[in-house]
Design a protein around this motif. Structure first.
Motif, PDB file in Angstrom:
ATOM      1  N   GLN A   1      -0.833   8.716  -6.666  1.00 23.23           N
ATOM      2  CA  GLN A   1      -0.822  10.145  -6.338  1.00 23.23           C
ATOM      3  C   GLN A   1       0.020  10.941  -7.330  1.00 23.23           C
ATOM      4  O   GLN A   1      -0.265  12.106  -7.614  1.00 23.23           O
TER       5      GLN A   1
ATOM      6  N   THR B   1      -0.164   3.532  -3.283  1.00 20.74           N
ATOM      7  CA  THR B   1      -0.884   4.802  -3.127  1.00 20.74           C
ATOM      8  C   THR B   1      -0.020   5.981  -3.550  1.00 20.74           C
ATOM      9  O   THR B   1      -0.524   6.970  -4.093  1.00 20.74           O
TER      10      THR B   1
ATOM     11  N   ASP C   1       5.034   8.990   6.809  1.00 19.25           N
ATOM     12  CA  ASP C   1       3.936   9.757   7.393  1.00 19.25           C
ATOM     13  C   ASP C   1       2.626   8.976   7.456  1.00 19.25           C
ATOM     14  O   ASP C   1       1.796   9.221   8.335  1.00 19.25           O
ATOM     15  N   ARG C   2       2.425   8.024   6.525  1.00 18.49           N
ATOM     16  CA  ARG C   2       1.127   7.353   6.443  1.00 18.49           C
ATOM     17  C   ARG C   2       1.142   5.876   6.805  1.00 18.49           C
ATOM     18  O   ARG C   2       0.088   5.312   7.117  1.00 18.49           O
ATOM     19  N   TYR C   3       2.319   5.244   6.776  1.00 17.80           N
ATOM     20  CA  TYR C   3       2.343   3.794   6.945  1.00 17.80           C
ATOM     21  C   TYR C   3       3.371   3.297   7.962  1.00 17.80           C
ATOM     22  O   TYR C   3       3.066   2.451   8.793  1.00 17.80           O
TER      23      TYR C   3
ATOM     24  N   HIS D   1       6.264   9.933   2.264  1.00 17.52           N
ATOM     25  CA  HIS D   1       4.873   9.449   2.167  1.00 17.52           C
ATOM     26  C   HIS D   1       4.702   8.177   3.002  1.00 17.52           C
ATOM     27  O   HIS D   1       3.750   8.062   3.791  1.00 17.52           O
TER      28      HIS D   1
ATOM     29  N   ASP E   1       0.812  -1.221   0.000  1.00 16.23           N
ATOM     30  CA  ASP E   1       0.000   0.000   0.000  1.00 16.23           C
ATOM     31  C   ASP E   1       0.841   1.264   0.000  1.00 16.23           C
ATOM     32  O   ASP E   1       0.481   2.257  -0.636  1.00 16.23           O
ATOM     33  N   SER E   2       1.967   1.248   0.698  1.00 15.34           N
ATOM     34  CA  SER E   2       2.761   2.475   0.815  1.00 15.34           C
ATOM     35  C   SER E   2       3.239   2.961  -0.543  1.00 15.34           C
ATOM     36  O   SER E   2       3.204   4.166  -0.833  1.00 15.34           O
TER      37      SER E   2
END
Length: 433
Positions: free
Chosen positions: A347, A343, A389-391, A386, A339-340
């Motif tokens: 983007q 996504t 920060d998100r995963y 990214h 997913d990291s």
């Protein structure tokens, strides 16, 4: 172009290259003629530095190379500097003017450029490097040596005594147009506090972990990008538009102009010794990191191993992209990624970019080359942030560095401290090809 360009230019007989015509801020500023065999010019930006003489002396003490050497110290400041900074810059000029006559011979010369009132918008290390490196281009063009070597150094750095010889030999014996030079920060001694040494061990370990983790992931353009330890040929410098004016990160952005295009290398058989001291002059970098670590009294955080594991999964599948042309095929490709990275690619308009690359390539080899010109170090860094920060939140650098050594099958005692890990990473980098 400054108003006084025409008035000054009549003093110089030099080929006006396209770069100098379009991108040089100043005409040639040094009146003295360069030696005919000039082959290396070292550029040192110097702002509010109390001990720049030690840096130029370190260069003076080097074993001489075949060609002659010049050092250009760009003493610079902002129009809004304090009185104390302006006084220090004036003192530096005075000290250098006394030092230079005693240390000039047929193989070594040192010059100063004084820019004390640079515009606040641009004043900083990037502009200072640009001023000095552009002057180096002028000097080489005057003697018809467009392939002369321009090396960057710092006003608080030192080097091994074979630095100049190794630099000349590296560019003579290889087809490199630019290179990263091996560096080591001091990690013990009496000059700095224990807190500073502890902090720089953490930070340098992070720098080396990041590069080695990218190499573990299969990224082909993973190099150190440290401003005090990089060099470039003058003609390549001009072709790529010269140095930028960034106040921080100028080294990273500058070297990305060269790395993806080949003929980039690492120089390992000498050493630059940058200062580990804390500094608040720039928003990021070594000085800022050391200062923050001392203030927080904590370990430096590094990117989580999963960031690079996910990146490796993606890079290993890039060869299969050459046969994927439809949106459905590319959608299936990203759906099967972690997913990291999946996504992140969506983007940044991944499908559209791959189609564009297909349109400009006719075989798998050129497809992959062009792909990594897009998915370059800038994009990798954006992906890393990214993913962080998100995963995958960051972890202490010791933990991350231990993980990677285990992954690449290097046996290490679980009792090893960060200094031991740093020594291992230094050997890894110095022995790399």
């Amino acid at each position: 172009m400054p108003d006084n360009f025409v008035r000054h230019f009549s003093f110089f007989c030099v080929r006006m290259t396209n770069y100098l015509h379009k991108h040089a801020i100043y005409p040639s500023q040094i009146k003295a003629s360069p030696r005919p065999n000039l082959n290396i010019i070292i550029v040192i930006p110097c702002h509010d530095e109390p001990d720049v003489l030690s840096s130029v002396q370190a260069l003076r003490d080097c074993k001489p190379p075949e060609g002659s050497v010049e050092v250009i110290v760009v003493v610079n400041g902002s129009e809004q500097n304090t009185t104390e900074i302006k006084q220090q810059n004036k003192l530096t000029i005075s000290q250098l003017q006394q030092w230079i006559p005693r240390n000039t011979d047929e193989r070594f010369q040192c010059f100063t450029l004084y820019h004390p009132d640079m515009p606040v918008k641009h004043a900083g290390v990037g502009l200072a490097r640009k001023i000095g490196m552009d002057e180096a281009v002028w000097r080489f063009e005057k003697i018809g040596n467009p392939r002369g070597i321009i090396a960057c150094f710092d006003a608080d750095s030192r080097c091994d005594t074979n630095y100049l010889q190794a630099l000349e030999q590296h560019f003579t014996q290889t087809d490199t147009v630019a290179c990263s030079i091996y560096f080591e920060h001091p990690t013990n001694g009496t000059k700095y506090s224990e807190a500073i040494y502890k902090a720089i061990i953490d930070y340098e370990l992070y720098l080396r972990y990041y590069v080695q983790a990218l190499r573990f992931a299969g990224f082909p353009h993973a190099y150190q990008t440290i401003g005090s330890s990089m060099a470039v040929r003058a003609d390549a410098y001009q072709r790529q538009g010269g140095m930028n004016r960034r106040k921080a990160g100028e080294d990273f952005y500058f070297l990305q102009k060269f790395i993806p295009h080949g003929h980039y290398s690492e120089l390992h058989n000498t050493r630059v010794i940058p200062s580990p001291r804390p500094s608040d002059r720039v928003p990021f970098g070594t000085g800022k990191a050391v200062g923050d670590l001392i203030e927080a009294d904590t370990s430096y955080l590094a990117y989580h191993p999963n960031v690079f594991i996910d990146l490796k999964t993606f890079i290993q599948k890039i060869n299969t992209l050459y046969d994927k042309k439809s949106d459905a095929e590319m959608s299936e490709f990203t759906d099967n990624l972690p997913d990291s990275i999946g996504t992140f690619l969506i983007q940044y308009h991944f499908y559209k970019k791959i189609k564009e690359i297909h349109q400009h390539t006719s075989n798998e080899r050129t497809f992959k080359q062009r792909f990594f010109q897009w998915f370059n170090a800038f994009m990798v860094l954006k992906y890393v942030h990214h993913a962080r920060d998100r995963y995958h939140p960051s972890v202490p650098v010791y933990e991350a560095a231990m993980w990677l050594l285990q992954e690449i099958k290097i046996n290490i005692s679980p009792e090893a401290n960060t200094k031991v890990l740093l020594d291992i990473y230094r050997k890894l980098e110095r022995n790399s090809t």
